[in-house]
Design a protein around this motif. Structure first.
Motif, PDB file in Angstrom:
ATOM      1  N   ALA A 155      28.052 -64.789   3.240  1.00 22.89           N
ATOM      2  CA  ALA A 155      29.393 -65.332   3.095  1.00 22.89           C
ATOM      3  C   ALA A 155      29.950 -65.467   4.481  1.00 22.89           C
ATOM      4  CB  ALA A 155      30.415 -64.699   2.296  1.00 22.89           C
ATOM      5  N   ASN A 156      29.755 -64.538   5.491  1.00 26.28           N
ATOM      6  CA  ASN A 156      30.413 -64.289   6.902  1.00 26.28           C
ATOM      7  C   ASN A 156      29.593 -65.077   7.830  1.00 26.28           C
ATOM      8  OD1 ASN A 156      31.975 -62.167   5.924  1.00 26.28           O
ATOM      9  ND2 ASN A 156      30.590 -60.738   6.380  1.00 26.28           N
ATOM     10  N   TYR A 157      28.725 -66.262   7.430  1.00 19.30           N
ATOM     11  CA  TYR A 157      28.026 -66.793   8.275  1.00 19.30           C
ATOM     12  C   TYR A 157      28.087 -68.496   8.044  1.00 19.30           C
ATOM     13  CZ  TYR A 157      25.811 -62.634  10.158  1.00 19.30           C
ATOM     14  OH  TYR A 157      25.677 -61.348  10.578  1.00 19.30           O
ATOM     15  N   PRO A 158      29.330 -69.142   8.226  1.00 20.18           N
ATOM     16  CA  PRO A 158      29.472 -70.634   8.148  1.00 20.18           C
ATOM     17  C   PRO A 158      28.528 -71.359   8.853  1.00 20.18           C
ATOM     18  CG  PRO A 158      31.230 -69.898   9.127  1.00 20.18           C
ATOM     19  CD  PRO A 158      30.561 -68.537   9.019  1.00 20.18           C
ATOM     20  N   PHE A 159      27.799 -71.843   8.637  1.00 19.92           N
ATOM     21  CA  PHE A 159      27.020 -73.031   9.617  1.00 19.92           C
ATOM     22  C   PHE A 159      27.332 -74.688   9.164  1.00 19.92           C
ATOM     23  CE2 PHE A 159      24.342 -69.018   9.359  1.00 19.92           C
ATOM     24  CZ  PHE A 159      24.359 -68.889  10.519  1.00 19.92           C
ATOM     25  N   PRO A 160      27.795 -75.553  10.006  1.00 20.08           N
ATOM     26  CA  PRO A 160      27.728 -76.907   9.817  1.00 20.08           C
ATOM     27  C   PRO A 160      26.675 -77.324   9.198  1.00 20.08           C
ATOM     28  CG  PRO A 160      27.625 -76.720  12.086  1.00 20.08           C
ATOM     29  CD  PRO A 160      27.612 -75.230  11.433  1.00 20.08           C
ATOM     30  N   MET A 161      26.810 -78.487   8.417  1.00 22.59           N
ATOM     31  CA  MET A 161      25.452 -79.350   7.818  1.00 22.59           C
ATOM     32  C   MET A 161      24.836 -79.733   9.063  1.00 22.59           C
ATOM     33  SD  MET A 161      23.935 -79.984   5.333  1.00 22.59           S
ATOM     34  CE  MET A 161      25.298 -79.548   3.921  1.00 22.59           C
ATOM     35  N   TYR A 162      23.637 -79.468   9.031  1.00 24.98           N
ATOM     36  CA  TYR A 162      22.549 -79.840  10.316  1.00 24.98           C
ATOM     37  C   TYR A 162      22.607 -81.221  10.423  1.00 24.98           C
ATOM     38  CZ  TYR A 162      19.180 -80.677  13.220  1.00 24.98           C
ATOM     39  OH  TYR A 162      18.505 -81.014  14.377  1.00 24.98           O
ATOM     40  N   SER A 163      22.687 -81.892  11.397  1.00 20.67           N
ATOM     41  CA  SER A 163      22.419 -83.077  11.907  1.00 20.67           C
ATOM     42  C   SER A 163      21.852 -83.187  13.430  1.00 20.67           C
ATOM     43  CB  SER A 163      23.669 -84.095  11.642  1.00 20.67           C
ATOM     44  OG  SER A 163      24.655 -83.944  12.757  1.00 20.67           O
ATOM     45  N   GLU A 164      20.972 -84.120  13.718  1.00 17.84           N
ATOM     46  CA  GLU A 164      20.732 -84.195  15.184  1.00 17.84           C
ATOM     47  C   GLU A 164      21.781 -84.379  15.976  1.00 17.84           C
ATOM     48  OE1 GLU A 164      17.279 -86.759  16.112  1.00 17.84           O
ATOM     49  OE2 GLU A 164      16.179 -85.956  14.052  1.00 17.84           O
ATOM     50  N   ASP A 165      22.671 -85.252  15.551  1.00 16.30           N
ATOM     51  CA  ASP A 165      23.798 -85.371  16.388  1.00 16.30           C
ATOM     52  C   ASP A 165      24.585 -84.254  16.743  1.00 16.30           C
ATOM     53  OD1 ASP A 165      23.266 -88.240  16.381  1.00 16.30           O
ATOM     54  OD2 ASP A 165      24.201 -88.739  14.595  1.00 16.30           O
ATOM     55  N   TYR A 166      24.914 -83.399  15.581  1.00 20.24           N
ATOM     56  CA  TYR A 166      25.794 -82.411  15.750  1.00 20.24           C
ATOM     57  C   TYR A 166      24.858 -81.355  16.815  1.00 20.24           C
ATOM     58  CZ  TYR A 166      28.583 -78.397  15.014  1.00 20.24           C
ATOM     59  OH  TYR A 166      29.442 -77.272  15.125  1.00 20.24           O
ATOM     60  N   GLU A 167      23.787 -81.380  16.373  1.00 21.90           N
ATOM     61  CA  GLU A 167      22.909 -80.469  17.366  1.00 21.90           C
ATOM     62  C   GLU A 167      22.942 -80.886  18.875  1.00 21.90           C
ATOM     63  OE1 GLU A 167      18.144 -79.228  18.275  1.00 21.90           O
ATOM     64  OE2 GLU A 167      18.832 -79.904  16.454  1.00 21.90           O
ATOM     65  N   LYS A 168      22.772 -82.339  19.098  1.00 25.97           N
ATOM     66  CA  LYS A 168      22.828 -82.592  20.610  1.00 25.97           C
ATOM     67  C   LYS A 168      24.239 -82.495  21.139  1.00 25.97           C
ATOM     68  CE  LYS A 168      19.497 -86.147  20.045  1.00 25.97           C
ATOM     69  NZ  LYS A 168      19.382 -87.655  19.765  1.00 25.97           N
ATOM     70  N   GLU A 169      25.347 -82.492  20.182  1.00 23.11           N
ATOM     71  CA  GLU A 169      26.899 -82.359  21.006  1.00 23.11           C
ATOM     72  C   GLU A 169      26.879 -80.959  20.962  1.00 23.11           C
ATOM     73  OE1 GLU A 169      29.609 -84.611  18.732  1.00 23.11           O
ATOM     74  OE2 GLU A 169      28.236 -86.329  18.567  1.00 23.11           O
ATOM     75  N   ASN A 170      26.562 -80.070  20.349  1.00 27.16           N
ATOM     76  CA  ASN A 170      27.158 -78.730  20.305  1.00 27.16           C
ATOM     77  C   ASN A 170      25.936 -77.579  20.336  1.00 27.16           C
ATOM     78  OD1 ASN A 170      30.080 -79.121  19.240  1.00 27.16           O
ATOM     79  ND2 ASN A 170      28.854 -80.235  17.688  1.00 27.16           N
ATOM     80  N   GLY A 171      24.748 -77.820  20.473  1.00 37.05           N
ATOM     81  CA  GLY A 171      23.646 -77.045  20.393  1.00 37.05           C
ATOM     82  C   GLY A 171      23.815 -76.180  19.237  1.00 37.05           C
ATOM     83  N   PHE A 172      23.394 -74.886  19.434  1.00 34.72           N
ATOM     84  CA  PHE A 172      23.357 -73.857  18.518  1.00 34.72           C
ATOM     85  C   PHE A 172      24.179 -72.514  18.554  1.00 34.72           C
ATOM     86  CE2 PHE A 172      18.933 -75.390  19.593  1.00 34.72           C
ATOM     87  CZ  PHE A 172      18.606 -75.769  18.339  1.00 34.72           C
ATOM     88  N   SER A 173      24.761 -72.172  17.636  1.00 35.34           N
ATOM     89  CA  SER A 173      25.996 -71.413  17.721  1.00 35.34           C
ATOM     90  C   SER A 173      25.368 -69.825  17.758  1.00 35.34           C
ATOM     91  CB  SER A 173      26.534 -71.242  16.186  1.00 35.34           C
ATOM     92  OG  SER A 173      25.722 -70.672  15.281  1.00 35.34           O
ATOM     93  N   ASN A 174      26.269 -69.123  18.614  1.00 34.78           N
ATOM     94  CA  ASN A 174      25.783 -67.757  18.727  1.00 34.78           C
ATOM     95  C   ASN A 174      25.574 -66.948  17.433  1.00 34.78           C
ATOM     96  OD1 ASN A 174      26.337 -67.961  21.658  1.00 34.78           O
ATOM     97  ND2 ASN A 174      28.388 -67.448  21.340  1.00 34.78           N
ATOM     98  N   SER A 175      26.090 -67.366  16.438  1.00 30.12           N
ATOM     99  CA  SER A 175      25.779 -66.575  15.142  1.00 30.12           C
ATOM    100  C   SER A 175      24.422 -66.824  14.766  1.00 30.12           C
ATOM    101  CB  SER A 175      26.666 -67.056  13.969  1.00 30.12           C
ATOM    102  OG  SER A 175      28.107 -66.656  14.183  1.00 30.12           O
ATOM    103  N   LEU A 176      23.897 -68.085  14.973  1.00 25.90           N
ATOM    104  CA  LEU A 176      22.462 -68.501  14.476  1.00 25.90           C
ATOM    105  C   LEU A 176      21.606 -68.159  15.436  1.00 25.90           C
ATOM    106  CD1 LEU A 176      21.032 -70.620  12.520  1.00 25.90           C
ATOM    107  CD2 LEU A 176      20.865 -71.901  14.493  1.00 25.90           C
TER     108      LEU A 176
END
Length: 177
Positions: free
Chosen positions: A39-60
């Motif tokens: 519950a303390n780890y919100p992750f956005p819905m995966y998409s290639e576009d999101y990954e290309k724009e934002n990379g991987f979160s520190n939490s992940l």
């Protein structure tokens, strides 16, 4: 002393699967257990576009490192319409994009729980297949049906047959580590 990472596949604040994970973790005395509340780890819905724009979160990255540094994992998955929750599937999607071998050679106690009589077994089977495909080494299974009739806060599993099956699953998992 081995390190065990324990978490539920649910991000719900009232997750019965997290309650089962917390109870299971409390039974492991001879190893270090890191309990992670998703519950303390919100992750956005995966998409290639999101990954290309934002990379991987520190939490992940931190969670992936925790998984890879652990000697074993205790995971309890919830079920939505006979499948793992969208949250857990999304979590695995992110992990597998970061590192396809994120769970390779890991020993896992895979559990599921639900208020229903099937105990989340549909999601359990899907996740077991998925984790095996990503290289999980050994998977010990346990499912807890009718959670509210068979589990009590502060006491644990109240049905003696299910309690015995759970104890055996925990012992079998710990013997693998």
């Amino acid at each position: 002393m081995s390190t065990i990472l324990a978490f539920a596949g649910s991000n719900s604040s009232t997750s019965v699967n997290f309650k089962l994970v917390k109870y299971t973790a409390s039974l492991v005395l001879e190893h270090q257990v890191k309990l992670m509340n998703m519950a303390n780890y919100p992750f956005p819905m995966y998409s290639e576009d999101y990954e290309k724009e934002n990379g991987f979160s520190n939490s992940l990255v931190e969670v992936k490192n925790d998984i890879q540094n652990a000697d074993g994992l205790v995971i309890s998955v919830n079920e939505h319409n006979s499948n793992p929750s969208a949250y857990f599937k999304n979590f695995v999607d992110w992990l597998s994009r970061l590192d396809r071998d994120f769970i390779k050679d890991k020993k896992i106690l895979l559990m599921s729980a639900s208020p229903g009589k099937r105990g989340g077994i549909g999601a359990h089977q899907v996740v077991k297949t998925m984790l095996t495909r990503f290289g999980a080494n050994s998977i010990v299974d346990f499912s807890l049906p009718s959670f509210y009739q068979n589990f009590e806060e502060g006491k644990g599993i109240t049905n003696s047959e299910l309690a015995t099956a759970h104890q055996k699953a925990v012992a079998d998992f710990l013997a693998e580590i």
